[in-house]
Motif scaffolding. Structure first.
Motif, mmCIF file in Angstrom:
data_model
loop_
_atom_site.group_PDB
_atom_site.id
_atom_site.type_symbol
_atom_site.label_atom_id
_atom_site.label_comp_id
_atom_site.label_asym_id
_atom_site.label_seq_id
_atom_site.Cartn_x
_atom_site.Cartn_y
_atom_site.Cartn_z
ATOM 1 N N SER A 158 39.929 53.858 32.445
ATOM 2 C CA SER A 158 38.812 51.929 32.006
ATOM 3 C C SER A 158 38.249 51.615 33.377
ATOM 4 O O SER A 158 37.632 52.058 34.621
ATOM 5 C CB SER A 158 40.584 51.370 32.172
ATOM 6 N N ASN B 120 32.252 43.090 35.819
ATOM 7 C CA ASN B 120 31.978 44.270 34.542
ATOM 8 C C ASN B 120 33.501 44.151 34.450
ATOM 9 O O ASN B 120 33.700 45.012 33.513
ATOM 10 C CB ASN B 120 31.627 45.001 34.786
ATOM 11 N N LEU B 121 34.444 43.546 34.538
ATOM 12 C CA LEU B 121 36.148 44.121 33.611
ATOM 13 C C LEU B 121 36.453 42.693 32.878
ATOM 14 O O LEU B 121 35.553 41.157 33.156
ATOM 15 C CB LEU B 121 37.417 43.824 34.761
ATOM 16 N N ASP B 122 37.210 42.323 31.907
ATOM 17 C CA ASP B 122 37.638 41.162 31.403
ATOM 18 C C ASP B 122 38.850 40.432 32.169
ATOM 19 O O ASP B 122 39.562 41.319 33.482
ATOM 20 C CB ASP B 122 38.757 41.768 30.506
ATOM 21 N N SER B 123 39.102 40.164 32.166
ATOM 22 C CA SER B 123 39.544 38.372 33.215
ATOM 23 C C SER B 123 41.417 39.032 33.494
ATOM 24 O O SER B 123 41.810 39.302 34.889
ATOM 25 C CB SER B 123 40.053 37.279 32.649
ATOM 26 N N THR C 189 34.148 41.730 39.968
ATOM 27 C CA THR C 189 34.750 41.689 38.590
ATOM 28 C C THR C 189 34.268 40.669 37.439
ATOM 29 O O THR C 189 34.775 41.450 36.414
ATOM 30 C CB THR C 189 36.387 40.449 38.007
ATOM 31 N N THR D 216 42.237 42.734 33.616
ATOM 32 C CA THR D 216 41.665 43.660 34.766
ATOM 33 C C THR D 216 41.609 43.413 35.720
ATOM 34 O O THR D 216 41.741 43.394 37.020
ATOM 35 C CB THR D 216 40.972 44.329 34.384
#
Ligand code: ADP
Ligand code: MG
Length: 276
Positions: free
Chosen positions: A147, A175-178, A173, A180
């Protein structure tokens, strides 16, 4: 270690593109101390990434002085810069930048090749670092089998396997959902606290920035605020406004550094914009 980890003095950077020059940084002075936790905020295009590249020795300033690990980078060859970087700095980018066809373990072990360690020792150190970021069970996975959050943790392990003094993270962060992203930030905080690695983090998120111990705000290529700056004045320094020949303030006027204030002002108010 003595002295600051990184020191920038009046650093400017101008890019030349198709005969047009763009000044991305115009005179930035700041010091990153060992063990610090710093957030850099500012609008897009304000020069944050340019500054990070300079602090990390990925780029040279057009003007000003830059010292990394106590060494002035001016005049260093590319090889000397690479060596200094490998010894002092870890980098984490928004886009992970892992080798796609290479396992997590070998991605993390790669920076140790330049240390002259044998394969067995490289892999042992990489495995320990992967375990530390919670990926002990993903060592043999390739980036496309992980992931986004896992890939960024591999990138963090790769950045830290050389035990750098400073970890520079440019919107890690982004490129990451909040959820993650929050876990990745927690990991960076923990590494800062437990291992003492200085963390310099570029973020758009005011809440994330507020969790760092120091906040730097950039605009149009300059630092417009640095929460560390007021603390540079020591309590026993003479008040700046006092002329050299003036008598010292009478002792009964209370705390020497308290500004002349109206009755409504809170004595403990540090005037910081975030109020925390
Ligand atoms: P930020 O990270 O705060 O968004 P950057 O440091 O990426 O800002 O960019 C600052 C300014 O420098 C912008 O105007 C950007 O277009 C310009 N810039 C950045 N990198 C380059 C480059 N390699 N060549 C030309 N201009 C650049
Ligand atoms: Mg940027």
């Amino acid at each position: 270690m003595t002295g600051p980890a990184i020191e920038a003095i009046g650093v400017a950077r101008t890019y030349a593109m198709d005969g047009v020059s763009v000044t991305a940084l115009r005179g930035v002075t700041l010091t990153i101390g060992h063990g610090e936790h710093v957030a850099i905020v500012g609008p897009s295009g304000s020069g944050k990434s340019t500054l990070m590249h300079l602090l990390g020795g990925l780029d040279q300033p057009s003007e000003g002085a830059l010292r990394i690990g106590g060494r002035d980078v001016a005049g260093l060859t590319a090889a000397e810069m690479a060596h200094l970087r490998n010894a002092t700095i870890g980098f984490v980018f928004q886009a992970f930048h892992l080798l796609a066809r290479t396992s997590a373990l070998d991605n993390v072990a790669l920076p140790l090749v330049y240390r002259g360690l044998g394969a067995r020792e490289r892999r042992a150190k990489a495995a320990a670092m992967l375990a530390k970021v919670g990926l002990g069970h993903r060592m043999d996975h390739k980036p496309n089998q992980m992931s986004g959050g896992e890939q960024q943790r591999v990138a963090i392990a790769r950045a830290l396997v050389t035990e750098p003094a400073v970890l520079l993270a440019d919107e890690p962060t982004g490129n990451l959902d909040s959820a993650t992203g929050a876990a990745v930030l927690e990991l960076l905080e923990r590494l800062n606290l437990d291992d003492g690695v200085a963390v310099v983090l570029v973020t758009h998120d005011r809440e994330v920035a507020a969790r760092a111990r120091r906040q730097i705000t950039m605009r149009d290529g300059v630092v417009v605020s640095d929460s560390a700056a007021p603390k540079a004045a020591r309590p026993d320094d003479p008040p700046v406004s006092r002329a050299a020949g003036d008598p010292p303030p009478a002792p009964d006027r209370g705390i020497p550094h308290q500004r002349t204030s109206g009755p409504g002002e809170h004595p403990g108010d540090d005037g910081g914009e975030a109020g925390r």
